[in-house]
Design a protein around this motif. Structure first.
Motif, PDB file in Angstrom:
ATOM      1  N   ASP A 115      63.697 -13.610  83.465  1.00 29.77           N
ATOM      2  CA  ASP A 115      64.685 -12.874  84.277  1.00 29.77           C
ATOM      3  C   ASP A 115      64.104 -12.719  85.683  1.00 29.77           C
ATOM      4  N   VAL A 116      64.413 -13.677  86.551  1.00 23.71           N
ATOM      5  CA  VAL A 116      63.869 -13.672  87.912  1.00 23.71           C
ATOM      6  C   VAL A 116      64.743 -12.800  88.802  1.00 23.71           C
ATOM      7  N   ARG A 117      64.115 -11.850  89.475  1.00 25.55           N
ATOM      8  CA  ARG A 117      64.856 -10.917  90.322  1.00 25.55           C
ATOM      9  C   ARG A 117      64.322 -10.993  91.751  1.00 25.55           C
ATOM     10  N   GLU A 118      65.222 -10.830  92.697  1.00 22.82           N
ATOM     11  CA  GLU A 118      64.790 -10.789  94.097  1.00 22.82           C
ATOM     12  C   GLU A 118      63.982  -9.536  94.347  1.00 22.82           C
ATOM     13  N   SER A 119      63.028  -9.672  95.265  1.00 24.53           N
ATOM     14  CA  SER A 119      62.184  -8.529  95.608  1.00 24.53           C
ATOM     15  C   SER A 119      61.733  -8.690  97.050  1.00 24.53           C
ATOM     16  N   ALA A 150      57.147 -14.794  91.025  1.00 26.61           N
ATOM     17  CA  ALA A 150      57.716 -16.016  90.452  1.00 26.61           C
ATOM     18  C   ALA A 150      57.831 -17.078  91.535  1.00 26.61           C
ATOM     19  N   VAL A 151      57.199 -18.241  91.307  1.00 27.71           N
ATOM     20  CA  VAL A 151      57.106 -19.299  92.299  1.00 27.71           C
ATOM     21  C   VAL A 151      57.926 -20.504  91.863  1.00 27.71           C
ATOM     22  N   ASP A 152      58.660 -21.107  92.776  1.00 27.79           N
ATOM     23  CA  ASP A 152      59.405 -22.344  92.541  1.00 27.79           C
ATOM     24  C   ASP A 152      58.404 -23.505  92.621  1.00 27.79           C
ATOM     25  N   LEU A 153      58.065 -24.114  91.466  1.00 27.87           N
ATOM     26  CA  LEU A 153      57.056 -25.180  91.449  1.00 27.87           C
ATOM     27  C   LEU A 153      57.471 -26.350  92.330  1.00 27.87           C
ATOM     28  N   LEU A 187      60.373 -16.976  94.551  1.00 33.00           N
ATOM     29  CA  LEU A 187      61.749 -16.643  94.175  1.00 33.00           C
ATOM     30  C   LEU A 187      61.942 -15.147  93.992  1.00 33.00           C
ATOM     31  N   GLY A 188      60.851 -14.413  93.879  1.00 34.23           N
ATOM     32  CA  GLY A 188      60.934 -12.977  93.619  1.00 34.23           C
ATOM     33  C   GLY A 188      59.942 -12.597  92.550  1.00 34.23           C
ATOM     34  N   VAL A 189      60.366 -11.789  91.573  1.00 32.62           N
ATOM     35  CA  VAL A 189      59.488 -11.351  90.494  1.00 32.62           C
ATOM     36  C   VAL A 189      60.217 -11.495  89.163  1.00 32.62           C
ATOM     37  N   LEU A 190      59.438 -11.531  88.092  1.00 32.53           N
ATOM     38  CA  LEU A 190      60.001 -11.453  86.741  1.00 32.53           C
ATOM     39  C   LEU A 190      59.169 -10.464  85.943  1.00 32.53           C
ATOM     40  N   ILE A 191      59.752  -9.962  84.852  1.00 32.50           N
ATOM     41  CA  ILE A 191      59.098  -8.943  84.046  1.00 32.50           C
ATOM     42  C   ILE A 191      58.402  -9.609  82.865  1.00 32.50           C
ATOM     43  N   LEU A 203      48.544 -12.341  87.155  1.00 33.43           N
ATOM     44  CA  LEU A 203      49.347 -13.471  86.698  1.00 33.43           C
ATOM     45  C   LEU A 203      50.305 -13.939  87.790  1.00 33.43           C
ATOM     46  N   VAL A 204      50.622 -15.253  87.757  1.00 31.28           N
ATOM     47  CA  VAL A 204      51.669 -15.819  88.597  1.00 31.28           C
ATOM     48  C   VAL A 204      52.537 -16.705  87.712  1.00 31.28           C
ATOM     49  N   ALA A 205      53.855 -16.589  87.856  1.00 34.74           N
ATOM     50  CA  ALA A 205      54.792 -17.394  87.079  1.00 34.74           C
ATOM     51  C   ALA A 205      55.287 -18.571  87.917  1.00 34.74           C
ATOM     52  N   PHE A 206      55.347 -19.746  87.299  1.00 36.63           N
ATOM     53  CA  PHE A 206      55.851 -20.952  87.959  1.00 36.63           C
ATOM     54  C   PHE A 206      57.158 -21.335  87.273  1.00 36.63           C
ATOM     55  N   VAL A 207      58.244 -21.217  88.024  1.00 36.20           N
ATOM     56  CA  VAL A 207      59.582 -21.414  87.460  1.00 36.20           C
ATOM     57  C   VAL A 207      59.940 -22.894  87.509  1.00 36.20           C
ATOM     58  N   VAL A 208      60.460 -23.410  86.398  1.00 39.23           N
ATOM     59  CA  VAL A 208      60.886 -24.810  86.287  1.00 39.23           C
ATOM     60  C   VAL A 208      62.248 -24.840  85.608  1.00 39.23           C
ATOM     61  N   THR A 209      62.793 -26.034  85.510  1.00 36.94           N
ATOM     62  CA  THR A 209      64.081 -26.166  84.830  1.00 36.94           C
ATOM     63  C   THR A 209      63.927 -26.123  83.323  1.00 36.94           C
ATOM     64  N   GLU A 210      62.859 -26.763  82.812  1.00 35.38           N
ATOM     65  CA  GLU A 210      62.706 -26.875  81.359  1.00 35.38           C
ATOM     66  C   GLU A 210      61.238 -27.103  80.999  1.00 35.38           C
TER      67      GLU A 210
END
Length: 523
Positions: free
Chosen positions: A202-206, A226-229, A214-218, A255-262
């Motif tokens: 659940d990526v939210r703007e921050s 949350a980073v757009d790879l 992209l923002g943050v996720l919980i 931690l850092v999250a890397f957001v992808v399509t799949e």
């Protein structure tokens, strides 16, 4: 290319075709490759399908079903590369079964009459007693009338120990890779660097939103950047409005999250085959190690992944972990809910909360239930055609994975629930009890989430297996209250062992026990 590995002469690689188990001396097997488009050959011999480009050598591919007039059964998806006395030939296959070394007493040798052209030189029983394996004669295959063969060039086609991994046995030194898609571009990254994966972030703007952030996720009670790879690598941006998944890297700071399509899969690969890429080809240098051929994957990967892409871009995990901006982002992990009081008290409350939480696998048995991830040693994609069929009902059959036989049960049948059609994410949840391995077939996986640690329930001896469904109190996952299924207790009950009530399910939040990282979810 790595030097050849000396293989024991009594070892045989086994593959499937048309419902049969076929074997070749392992020393003659060079590779098990995904079936790719073939080049037409000027050959009218039945069974010769065309040529496969194997690192610059055009290898003829033979379908034994056409040679021996077998019915066109099965769904071939692989090619076994056979090399014998300087000649090379490809054999069509449905997939690899394993590497077996039968004893001399178990082998049944066969003698053929002069000139009969018999391809079979012997047979032996599978170690798990699931039928017999027919041993093919490499010399007879190379001398089939009208069948062309390629000449093995100096240095050979490569491959040594990796054929064992491709057949499901052995383990090369290369560590597994997590394969992902981001905006249609395939990437791979070392699984050792990946902390966990999230299927429904659940990526939210921050206040961090901007550029490739992209923002943050919980996750785990924290707000994680949350980073757009795709954007980080300078290759565009993830399309908006489409489902997303993520993998997390752990830094010393957080931690850092890397957001992808799949998240596609986890697979071992021969990383010596990575093709270096010129740094000038990319706007952001240093983040990509090169292009990994899809054919270099040594373990089975979803056909939709290897079939659609010729290469995966190999991400430099070390470069991400040493990236100054990402290190800075990792340092600003914040509690998801900020209340009143000083930071020390908030951190103390968070640490206490962590001790009472765990990761749970959310899956469907007709409705959604959860099981603590730590109970599951491996998740296998459910492929009915690869299982040795059982007697029906609760027992679905047997599948061989990593050299061990796993008895498969329909979880819905065990629990007395109506069977539902399997989805694309239908899977087998593998649990271990001593040396016994049990797999529960479930029609769909949903996600891996954080939840309060379930309290173990009490099931009385003599109760039906279905009573395990209501034995544990439900837990809150996100905003949903879901039932808990203690598969560990169910397995003990199923195998006839005593079910001892426990105050809480064991805590193990470090790493999955074995097999694929449990964070890997078939899409």
């Amino acid at each position: 290319m790595n030097a050849r590995v000396e293989l024991q002469p009594e070892a045989y690689g086994v593959f499937r075709l048309a419902g049969m188990e076929l074997a070749l001396p392992l020393a003659t097997m060079r590779e098990l490759m995904p079936l790719a488009p073939l080049t037409p050959l000027p050959c009218a011999t039945p069974g010769v399908l065309g040529g496969l480009n194997v690192r610059g050598v055009l290898v003829p591919v033979l379908d034994l079903r056409g040679v021996l007039a077998w019915p066109p059964e099965g769904q071939p998806a692989a090619v076994v590369i056979l090399a014998h006395q300087g000649r090379v030939l490809g054999l069509l296959a449905e997939g690899g079964t394993g590497v077996f070394a039968p004893s001399a007493e178990a082998m049944v040798w066969m003698k053929q009459a002069q000139g009969t052209g018999m391809l079979m030189r012997g047979a032996f029983p599978r170690p798990d007693q699931q039928g017999m394996v027919s041993l093919l004669d490499p010399e007879a295959l190379m001398n089939l009338p009208g069948v062309p063969v390629a000449l093995e060039r100096e240095g050979g086609l490569g491959v040594g120990a990796e054929i064992q991994a491709a057949l499901g046995m052995g383990a090369p030194e290369d560590e597994p890779l997590v394969l992902v898609l981001a905006g249609g571009i395939p990437f791979a990254i070392s699984s050792a660097a990946v902390h966990t994966t999230l299927l429904k972030p659940d990526v939210r703007e921050s206040a961090l939103t901007g550029g490739y952030c992209l923002g943050v996720l919980i996750h785990d009670g924290l707000r994680i950047p949350a980073v757009d790879l795709l954007a980080l690598c300078g290759l565009g941006q993830l399309p908006r409005g489409v489902p997303q998944q993520a993998f997390l890297l752990r830094y010393a700071q957080g931690l850092v999250a890397f957001v992808v399509t799949e998240i596609v899969d986890v697979a071992r690969a021969d990383q010596s085959r990575v093709v270096p890429l010129p740094e000038r080809a990319f706007r952001v240098p240093g983040l990509l190690l090169g292009a990994l051929p899809a054919a270099a994957c040594l373990t089975q990967v979803r056909a939709s992944a290897t079939g659609a892409f010729a290469h995966f871009l190999l991400v430099a995990a070390e470069a991400l972990l040493n990236h100054t901006d990402l290190i800075g982002m990792a340092g600003i992990n914040m509690p998801a809910e900020v209340g009143h009081g000083d930071a020390h008290q908030q951190g103390q409350r968070r640490d206490e909360a962590y001790a009472e939480h765990c990761q749970v696998l959310v899956y469907s048995v007709g409705y959604e239930v959860v099981t603590p991830v730590e109970q599951i040693i491996e998740i296998l994609p459910w492929r009915p055609d690869e299982a040795v069929r059982g007697h029906g009902g609760q027992v679905v059959g047997v599948v061989v994975s990593r050299g061990r036989a796993v008895t498969l049960y329909s979880l819905q049948a065990l629990l007395g629930l109506a069977e539902t059609p399997p989805s694309d994410s239908a899977s087998v949840l593998v649990l271990a009890h001593g040396e016994t391995h049990v797999g529960y077939v479930v029609p769909a996986l949903v996600s891996i989430d954080d939840a309060p640690r379930p309290r173990a329930g009490r099931v009385r001896r003599g109760d039906s297996l279905a009573s395990h469904l209501g034995a544990c109190s439900p837990v809150l996952v996100g905003e949903r209250l879901l039932g808990v299924l203690d598969l560990q207790a169910l397995t003990l009950d199923l195998l006839g062992a005593a079910v001892a009530p426990q105050p809480a399910l064991p805590l193990n939040t470090s790493q999955p026990q074995q097999g694929h990282p449990v964070g890997r979810m078939p899409a």
